[in-house]
Design a protein around this motif. Sequence first.
Motif, PDB file in Angstrom:
ATOM      1  N   ALA A   1       0.908  -1.136   0.149  1.00  0.00           N
ATOM      2  CA  ALA A   1       0.118   0.001  -0.172  1.00  0.00           C
ATOM      3  C   ALA A   1       0.653   1.078   0.021  1.00  0.00           C
ATOM      4  CB  ALA A   1      -0.941  -0.022   1.374  1.00  0.00           C
TER       5      ALA A   1
ATOM      6  N   ASP B   1       4.303   3.720  -4.626  1.00  0.00           N
ATOM      7  CA  ASP B   1       3.095   4.812  -5.447  1.00  0.00           C
ATOM      8  C   ASP B   1       2.545   4.159  -6.365  1.00  0.00           C
ATOM      9  OD1 ASP B   1       4.307   7.050  -3.814  1.00  0.00           O
ATOM     10  OD2 ASP B   1       6.386   6.318  -4.838  1.00  0.00           O
TER      11      ASP B   1
ATOM     12  N   CYS C   1       1.573   0.069  -7.873  1.00  0.00           N
ATOM     13  CA  CYS C   1       1.673  -1.388  -7.393  1.00  0.00           C
ATOM     14  C   CYS C   1       1.251  -2.080  -8.259  1.00  0.00           C
ATOM     15  CB  CYS C   1       0.924  -1.619  -6.074  1.00  0.00           C
ATOM     16  SG  CYS C   1       1.752  -3.017  -5.330  1.00  0.00           S
TER      17      CYS C   1
ATOM     18  N   ARG D   1      -5.411   4.616   3.195  1.00  0.00           N
ATOM     19  CA  ARG D   1      -5.235   5.587   2.184  1.00  0.00           C
ATOM     20  C   ARG D   1      -5.261   5.137   0.649  1.00  0.00           C
ATOM     21  NH1 ARG D   1      -0.390   6.134  -0.523  1.00  0.00           N
ATOM     22  NH2 ARG D   1       0.093   8.010  -1.700  1.00  0.00           N
ATOM     23  N   LYS D   2      -5.035   3.857   0.405  1.00  0.00           N
ATOM     24  CA  LYS D   2      -4.891   3.112  -0.919  1.00  0.00           C
ATOM     25  C   LYS D   2      -6.584   2.631  -1.194  1.00  0.00           C
ATOM     26  CE  LYS D   2      -1.673   3.607  -3.647  1.00  0.00           C
ATOM     27  NZ  LYS D   2      -0.372   2.402  -3.664  1.00  0.00           N
TER      28      LYS D   2
ATOM     29  N   LEU E   1      -5.575  -1.019  -4.547  1.00  0.00           N
ATOM     30  CA  LEU E   1      -4.223  -1.417  -4.096  1.00  0.00           C
ATOM     31  C   LEU E   1      -3.311  -1.693  -5.181  1.00  0.00           C
ATOM     32  CD1 LEU E   1      -2.395  -1.797  -1.697  1.00  0.00           C
ATOM     33  CD2 LEU E   1      -3.234  -4.293  -1.825  1.00  0.00           C
TER      34      LEU E   1
END
Length: 250
Positions: free
Chosen positions: A117, A120, A122, A150-151, A178
């Motif tokens: 997560a 920057d 993924c 946050r993700k 994610l």
Amino acid sequence: MTEAYVKQDIQNGIATIEFFHPEQNSLPANLLSKLTETITNAGIDNTVKVIVLKSGGDRTFCAGASLKELVQINDIDSGKAFFSGFANVINAMRKCPKFIIGRIQGKAVGGGVGIAAAADYCMATQYASIKLSEFTIGIGPFVVSPAIERKIGLSALSQMTINAAQFFEASWAREKGLYAVVYENSNLLDEAILTLAENIRNYNPEAMLEAKKMFWNGTDYWDVLLAERAAISGKLVLSDFTKETLKKFK
């Protein structure tokens, strides 16, 4: 491979940072410290334009914290120090002025989900299912949850936290944000990562730095927040409930 390691390889502006542990890429304190140091140094190395973060092997990306170390915690200070390991890695990734691409080739559990997560961008294979298993051993995903929320948002985070025994498929992780892309196998994943990294290395470093500030806006307090969360986990791991649960891992 039998020896744990953190290593870095820099080729044409692309720094590939790889960690490995023979126990499903779990991360003890010394590897977390080395990973934090390596990410921080890559961030200030002018020859590095972009970072790829990966783990060794072709199965599990990261099984989270080392249970062998977890069961040995006997006081609050050592408990906080143990859980601060993942906090330090996440904060190093947050503060790094270079874009970090996460390569998730297999399952990610607990702290491994937090590391994914904090990347920057993924990218993963279809085998990269995720699980927050902390409640199954009597603690919670307190240190990694800010990065995960946050993700993927609070709703998805709460689903994973409460349903701690379930692996959530890579397709679910992609739907929640994610993973940017999910590939059929590691070969396709690596081809795509190399293409993206080669593009990113040509970006204006100053523009990249400003973009990182934009992406992580509002997280300046995380140094304090994650330390507080590490203290919570460090206290919980000493509870009678958790100690009893962890006996089966000794």
